[in-house]
Design an enzyme around this catalytic site. Structure first.
Site, PDB file in Angstrom:
ATOM      1  N   HIS A 305     -92.986  55.991 -35.807  1.00  0.00           N
ATOM      2  CA  HIS A 305     -91.589  56.410 -35.769  1.00  0.00           C
ATOM      3  C   HIS A 305     -90.907  55.976 -37.065  1.00  0.00           C
ATOM      4  CE1 HIS A 305     -87.381  56.657 -34.566  1.00  0.00           C
ATOM      5  NE2 HIS A 305     -87.735  57.304 -33.477  1.00  0.00           N
ATOM      6  N   HIS A 348     -86.819  46.490 -31.542  1.00  0.00           N
ATOM      7  CA  HIS A 348     -86.725  45.754 -32.803  1.00  0.00           C
ATOM      8  C   HIS A 348     -85.562  44.778 -32.805  1.00  0.00           C
ATOM      9  CE1 HIS A 348     -83.857  49.021 -33.480  1.00  0.00           C
ATOM     10  NE2 HIS A 348     -83.430  48.459 -34.589  1.00  0.00           N
ATOM     11  N   GLU A 354     -75.644  46.893 -35.542  1.00  0.00           N
ATOM     12  CA  GLU A 354     -75.591  48.318 -35.244  1.00  0.00           C
ATOM     13  C   GLU A 354     -74.552  48.613 -34.155  1.00  0.00           C
ATOM     14  OE1 GLU A 354     -79.517  49.343 -34.017  1.00  0.00           O
ATOM     15  OE2 GLU A 354     -80.463  48.631 -35.859  1.00  0.00           O
ATOM     16  N   TYR A 363     -78.652  60.206 -25.334  1.00  0.00           N
ATOM     17  CA  TYR A 363     -79.363  59.536 -26.422  1.00  0.00           C
ATOM     18  C   TYR A 363     -80.807  59.300 -25.999  1.00  0.00           C
ATOM     19  CZ  TYR A 363     -80.754  55.974 -29.786  1.00  0.00           C
ATOM     20  OH  TYR A 363     -81.430  55.261 -30.741  1.00  0.00           O
ATOM     21  N   HIS A 378     -75.221  46.153 -31.059  1.00  0.00           N
ATOM     22  CA  HIS A 378     -76.377  45.265 -31.112  1.00  0.00           C
ATOM     23  C   HIS A 378     -76.281  44.484 -32.410  1.00  0.00           C
ATOM     24  CE1 HIS A 378     -78.317  48.720 -28.658  1.00  0.00           C
ATOM     25  NE2 HIS A 378     -77.751  47.842 -27.838  1.00  0.00           N
ATOM     26  N   HIS A 384     -83.267  44.849 -29.138  1.00  0.00           N
ATOM     27  CA  HIS A 384     -82.822  46.024 -28.407  1.00  0.00           C
ATOM     28  C   HIS A 384     -83.861  47.123 -28.560  1.00  0.00           C
ATOM     29  CE1 HIS A 384     -81.187  46.261 -32.505  1.00  0.00           C
ATOM     30  NE2 HIS A 384     -81.264  47.586 -32.396  1.00  0.00           N
TER      31      HIS A 384
END
Length: 472
Positions: A305, A348, A354, A363, A378, A384
Site C-alpha cells: 500500500h 501505523h 493527522e 472511508y 490521530h 491507528h
C-alpha cells in the site's frame, strides 16, 4: 462590466457561468473595464479612471523571487478609508490562534467526532466558525489551526478579513458563494477554496444551511508538492486551479462593517463603501479554488500500500526539506489492484499528526462511525488503522480478491509535523464519540506457529507450551 449590488446577488442572482483564470501561482491580470489596468508601471501618478493603486503582499518584500507573492489592486477607494478597529463583542470564545496549556489540552488518545448539527438560531460563516485543534502561534508566524463551521445564513452588510493566516476551506454540505476583492468564486462540496491572508471576503449560502472544515496556516502559503520520480504529470494539475476575474461594485454602503481576525480575536471597523470596489488587478497573490474530482491519483500496481503522501493536493512546507507545516491529502475514488497485499491503509504510528474529515460516502478503513461532516484526530505516534470490521472483511477476501474500485467517496486529511493541542469545547462536545476506541477492541490474534517448530528440540517445545509461551 456593470456593477451589481451584493444584496442583489444574495437574492439569487449570483451568476452560474462565472468566468475564471486557470493556473497555480501564475501572475494573473484582470480588469472589469477595458483600460483600467495601468501599463508599464504599477503606481502611476494618476491611475486610469481615477482609481487608487494599492498593493497587498503575502510575503516580505525581500523574499526570493520564486516565493515572492503580491498583487496590485486598482480600486475606487482605498481600503484604508475606515473608522478605527474596535473589539467585536460578544467575543467568539471558541476561536483561537495561540495554542498553549492555558486554553487547550494535549492528548495522545485517538479522537473522533460525529457531525455537528447546524443550530436553529441565525448563524453566518463568521459566527459559525470554531477551532477544534492547532499548534503554534499566529503572533510568532508559525503553526496552524483546524476549524470547523456550521452556518445557516449569509453574511449581511459585512466582510471578513483574516490577518492571521491563509484559510483552506473544505465545504461538506451546501455551496458557498464567495466574493473577494479579486472577484467571485462558487465553491461546492467536493471543491476547496484558498483565501490568502489579508484578503477581504463575504460568504453567502445559496443552499441554506452549510457545514465544513477549515485549515488555517500561519506564516506560510500552500504550494503544489514536488512530484519526484512521478515525473511531470499527475496528482493536482496546475491548470485545474481557478482564480477569479475582476469584478466590482460602486455603491454607497453606510455602516458597512469589516470584521478582522487578528491574533485569534475579532475586531470591527466601519466604512461607508463596499470593499469589493477593485476594478482591475494583477499579481500572483490571489484567492483560488480547486475541484477535487480533477485529482489524478497514483497507486500501487503490484504489491503493498502506498504511503498517504502520494495523495497530497497542497502542502505548506517548513524550512526542513520534506517536512510539512500542513499537508492537504485526499482519498478519492480509485482502483485497488495490488496483489498479496492488505489493501486498506496499514496500521501505523506516525511522527506527523493527522486530522481527517469526510465530505461524502464512506472511508475505506472505517466500516462504521466515521460519517460525512465528522472528524477524527490521530496525534503524533498514536497507533491507528483499519477498524475490526474492515480488517476481518479484508482478510476474508483472501489473495484472490481481484481488482476493485473504491467509489462514491471523498475523505481528506490535514497532516502536520507539529503536535496539535485540542480545544476544551472540542473535548467536551456532545459530538465526541467516546466509544471510538471500541472499533479496534475486537481485533483478535490470528497468530499461529504451526510449521515453525519441526526442527526444534521436542523437550524445549514441551517446556514452552507448558509455560504458555508457545502454541503448537
Amino acid at each position: 462590466m456593470a456593477a451589481q449590488s451584493v444584496g442583489e446577488m444574495d437574492g439569487g442572482n449570483f451568476p452560474s457561468d462565472l468566468a475564471y483564470q486557470s493556473g497555480f501561482n501564475n501572475h494573473f491580470s484582470s480588469e472589469a473595464i477595458p483600460g483600467a489596468l495601468p501599463q508599464l508601471q504599477n503606481s502611476p501618478l494618476i491611475c486610469p479612471y481615477g482609481l487608487y493603486a494599492e498593493q497587498i503582499s503575502g510575503t516580505s518584500f525581500t523574499s526570493p523571487r520564486k516565493v515572492n507573492m503580491c498583487s496590485w489592486l486598482y480600486r475606487i477607494k482605498p481600503s484604508v478609508t475606515h473608522e478605527p478597529f474596535r473589539p467585536r463583542l460578544p467575543k467568539n470564545e471558541k476561536l483561537i490562534s495561540e495554542f498553549n496549556a492555558s486554553n487547550c489540552s494535549s492528548t495522545p488518545t485517538q479522537l473522533r467526532w460525529r457531525p455537528a448539527e447546524v443550530p436553529d438560531s441565525p448563524l453566518d460563516f463568521v459566527d459559525g466558525l470554531y477551532t477544534v485543534c492547532g499548534a503554534g502561534s499566529s503572533f510568532l508566524r508559525h503553526g496552524f489551526a483546524i476549524h470547523m463551521y456550521t452556518a445557516n445564513k449569509s453574511m449581511e452588510n459585512c466582510a471578513f478579513c483574516n490577518a492571521d493566516g491563509d484559510f483552506l476551506i473544505v465545504p461538506q454540505s451546501g455551496r458557498l458563494w464567495i466574493i473577494t476583492e479579486c472577484g467571485r468564486l462558487e465553491v461546492s462540496p467536493g471543491e476547496i477554496v484558498v483565501l490568502p491572508q489579508g484578503f477581504r471576503f463575504v460568504v453567502y449560502l445559496p443552499d441554506g444551511p452549510s457545514r465544513g472544515y477549515v485549515a488555517e496556516i500561519f506564516g506560510s502559503h500552500f504550494q503544489l508538492p514536488d512530484l519526484g520520480p512521478i515525473g511531470a504529470n499527475g496528482l493536482a494539475a496546475p491548470r485545474d486551479f481557478l482564480a477569479p476575474v475582476a469584478w466590482f461594485e460602486n455603491l454607497s454602503r453606510p455602516g458597512y462593517t469589516i470584521v478582522q481576525k487578528y491574533g485569534g480575536e475579532f475586531f470591527t471597523a466601519i466604512q461607508d463603501f463596499s470593499p469589493f470596489n477593485v476594478v482591475a488587478w494583477h499579481g500572483n497573490y490571489v484567492p483560488y479554488k480547486y475541484d477535487l474530482s480533477k485529482f489524478c491519483p497514483y497507486n500501487t500496481v503490484l504489491f503493498d500500500h502506498s504511503d498517504p503522501s502520494i495523495n497530497t493536493v497542497l502542502t505548506a512546507p517548513t524550512d526542513k526539506p520534506g517536512v510539512a507545516l500542513l499537508d492537504f491529502v485526499i482519498f478519492p475514488p480509485r482502483w485497488l489492484v495490488s496483489e498479496h497485499t492488505f489493501r486498506p491503509p496499514y496500521y501505523h504510528r506516525n511522527c506527523m499528526s493527522e486530522f481527517m474529515g469526510l465530505i461524502y460516502g464512506g472511508y475505506e478503513a472505517k466500516a462504521d462511525g466515521f460519517l460525512p461532516g465528522g472528524a477524527s484526530l490521530h496525534n503524533c505516534m498514536t497507533p491507528h488503522g483499519p477498524d475490526t470490521k474492515t480488517y476481518e472483511a479484508t482478510i476474508a477476501r483472501g489473495n484472490e480478491a481481484g481488482p476493485y474500485r473504491i467509489t462514491d467517496t471523498m475523505a481528506f486529511m490535514f497532516e502536520s509535523s507539529l503536535i496539535p493541542r485540542v480545544c476544551s469545547w472540542a473535548l467536551e462536545s456532545p459530538c465526541m464519540d467516546h466509544d471510538y476506541y471500541q472499533c479496534w477492541i475486537g481485533l483478535k490474534s490470528h497468530f499461529t506457529s504451526e510449521g515453525t517448530t519441526r526442527d526444534m528440540d521436542p523437550q524445549k517445545v514441551k517446556t514452552d507450551v507448558e509455560n504458555g509461551r508457545q502454541t503448537v
